[in-house]
Design a protein around this motif. Structure first.
Motif, mmCIF file in Angstrom:
data_model
loop_
_atom_site.group_PDB
_atom_site.id
_atom_site.type_symbol
_atom_site.label_atom_id
_atom_site.label_comp_id
_atom_site.label_asym_id
_atom_site.label_seq_id
_atom_site.Cartn_x
_atom_site.Cartn_y
_atom_site.Cartn_z
ATOM 1 N N SER A 41 33.158 15.784 7.640
ATOM 2 C CA SER A 41 35.063 15.894 8.432
ATOM 3 C C SER A 41 35.167 14.640 8.503
ATOM 4 O O SER A 41 35.805 13.826 8.215
ATOM 5 N N VAL A 42 34.049 14.435 9.321
ATOM 6 C CA VAL A 42 34.035 13.123 9.856
ATOM 7 C C VAL A 42 34.079 11.434 8.941
ATOM 8 O O VAL A 42 35.608 10.856 9.449
ATOM 9 N N ARG A 43 33.022 11.925 7.897
ATOM 10 C CA ARG A 43 32.926 10.553 6.835
ATOM 11 C C ARG A 43 34.235 11.108 6.227
ATOM 12 O O ARG A 43 35.158 10.188 5.330
ATOM 13 N N VAL A 44 35.198 11.789 5.965
ATOM 14 C CA VAL A 44 36.598 12.136 5.044
ATOM 15 C C VAL A 44 37.150 11.449 5.405
ATOM 16 O O VAL A 44 37.724 10.784 4.948
ATOM 17 N N LEU A 77 35.210 -1.133 4.699
ATOM 18 C CA LEU A 77 34.713 0.178 5.146
ATOM 19 C C LEU A 77 34.730 1.847 4.240
ATOM 20 O O LEU A 77 34.162 2.535 4.190
ATOM 21 N N ASP A 78 36.441 2.262 3.556
ATOM 22 C CA ASP A 78 36.508 3.012 2.176
ATOM 23 C C ASP A 78 34.957 3.259 1.387
ATOM 24 O O ASP A 78 34.732 4.541 1.319
ATOM 25 N N LYS A 79 34.794 2.110 0.978
ATOM 26 C CA LYS A 79 33.744 1.265 0.045
ATOM 27 C C LYS A 79 32.388 2.145 0.910
ATOM 28 O O LYS A 79 31.550 2.765 -0.164
ATOM 29 N N ALA A 80 31.652 2.261 1.791
ATOM 30 C CA ALA A 80 30.539 2.336 2.818
ATOM 31 C C ALA A 80 31.006 3.523 3.255
ATOM 32 O O ALA A 80 29.425 3.935 3.324
ATOM 33 N N GLU A 119 31.265 9.613 1.176
ATOM 34 C CA GLU A 119 31.809 10.943 1.129
ATOM 35 C C GLU A 119 33.349 10.727 0.812
ATOM 36 O O GLU A 119 33.843 10.708 1.586
ATOM 37 N N ASP A 120 33.700 11.934 0.179
ATOM 38 C CA ASP A 120 34.831 11.954 -0.408
ATOM 39 C C ASP A 120 35.684 13.360 -0.375
ATOM 40 O O ASP A 120 34.697 14.393 -0.747
ATOM 41 N N ALA A 121 36.844 13.871 0.158
ATOM 42 C CA ALA A 121 37.194 15.043 0.466
ATOM 43 C C ALA A 121 36.760 15.621 -1.215
ATOM 44 O O ALA A 121 37.746 15.441 -2.393
#
Length: 342
Positions: free
Chosen positions: A114-117, A279-282, A285-287
């Protein structure tokens, strides 16, 4: 949660039917409203006494302009506004989910996934903010709402262009938690979720990297349930922000890659922080499309319950245009209900 309207509250704002209160501060109130078409909106209404101050009204105009410049599915859009009204107001799309602050208080830290998303989607929102030439300057748990398909960044009350000279007034705006004078400068932001250059009021150094630092603080809070520079007195939190190491205890054990990204975000030197796009690219995981599977079940249920509650408010009775008033005539709102003209 939505609270009932008070007897002193209006029941309409420029064709929007008001259904309840979402929050209140020293400068005004945020209402749940319904458009003539039936859509739900959050309406921020500023008290007339503050709107009478030219600088305050100018700042509110800037908030509206800033929010309209940002185009992202992860930033709540403005639907309508009137900065020139006797009581200026701003309407945005309503998100029925809780803030990140509410979610962590109620259910504790989020799972790592959840934190990664959360981080990936908010990085995209900030990339849109920065692409528009703005700095949000108040990225914090209360300014992130959790929805079924991902988070939403809200409140551009203290956003500013980062390519223009930055001078500040100490006058507060609804929703801004701190404007504290230090010599000839002003600290703008929320202690615990602002960058060292904000904490030391180095206004000319505040830029997109400052938002990335705040996002790092927010993600550390989401993962651990505590701000990375502690709590307590403002002076102590600001000192630790400038001079202390971030407390990421527990994040390393959960996800070493995420902990390393947070350390990069929380670097004291703005030039060494990653951009929001990087940061987005790093973040790996995506929702998924559809559903609330990016959130733990208790939070998904919390969002569903709030959505059901607000749907009931929306459908309680139809929104019809206000009846034109004649001087001295009271306004009626439903059977047997009369409000004095204000």
């Amino acid at each position: 949660m939505t609270e009932p309207l008070l007897p002193s509250d209006p029941t309409w704002v420029a064709g929007h039917r008001l259904l309840g209160r979402l929050g209140a501060g020293g400068m005004g109130v945020v209402y749940l409203g319904r458009t003539p078409a039936g859509a739900l909106v959050a309406i921020k209404v500023i008290q007339a006494e503050y709107a009478a101050e030219p600088e305050f009204r100018a700042r509110f105009r800037r908030e509206i302009a800033a929010a309209r410049r940002v185009s992202s599915p992860w930033a709540v859009p403005v639907t309508d506004a009137d900065p020139d009204a006797a009581e200026p107001w701003l309407a945005t799309v309503f998100v029925p989910g809780p803030s990140l602050a509410e979610a962590v208080a109620a259910h504790g830290p989020l799972p790592v996934r959840s934190v990664r998303v959360l981080g990936k989607r908010l990085a995209r929102a900030l990339d849109a903010v920065h692409t528009a030439g703005l700095v949000h300057r108040d990225v914090k748990p209360c300014n992130v709402l959790l929805a079924v398909d991902g988070p939403r960044l809200i409140d551009f009350g203290i956003a500013r262009g980062w390519e223009s000279p930055r001078t500040e007034s100490a006058g507060p705006v609804l929703g801004t938690p701190l404007t504290s004078m230090t010599s000839n400068d002003v600290i703008v932001g929320t202690p615990g979720f602002l960058a060292p250059e904000q904490a030391e009021a180095r206004a000319t150094e505040v830029g997109p990297a400052s938002d990335v630092f705040a996002l790092g603080c927010l993600l550390a809070y989401a993962a651990t349930g505590r701000p990375p520079f502690g709590t307590g007195g403002v002076d102590g939190v600001l000192y630790r922000t400038v001079h202390g190491a971030a407390d990421l205890q527990g994040v390393d054990a959960l996800d070493g890659h995420l902990a390393d990204l947070l350390r990069d975000c929380l670097t004291k030197d703005p030039a060494r922080r990653p951009t929001a796009r990087r940061l987005d690219k790093a973040l790996p995981e995506d929702a998924p499309r559809g559903g609330a599977s990016w959130l733990p079940e208790p939070l998904a249920r919390m969002i569903a319950e709030r959505a059901a509650e607000t749907a009931a408010s929306r459908d309680a009775d139809p929104t019809v245009p206000e009846e034109p008033l004649r001087p001295g005539r009271p306004r009626r709102h439903g059977a047997g209900q009369v409000d004095p003209i204000r």
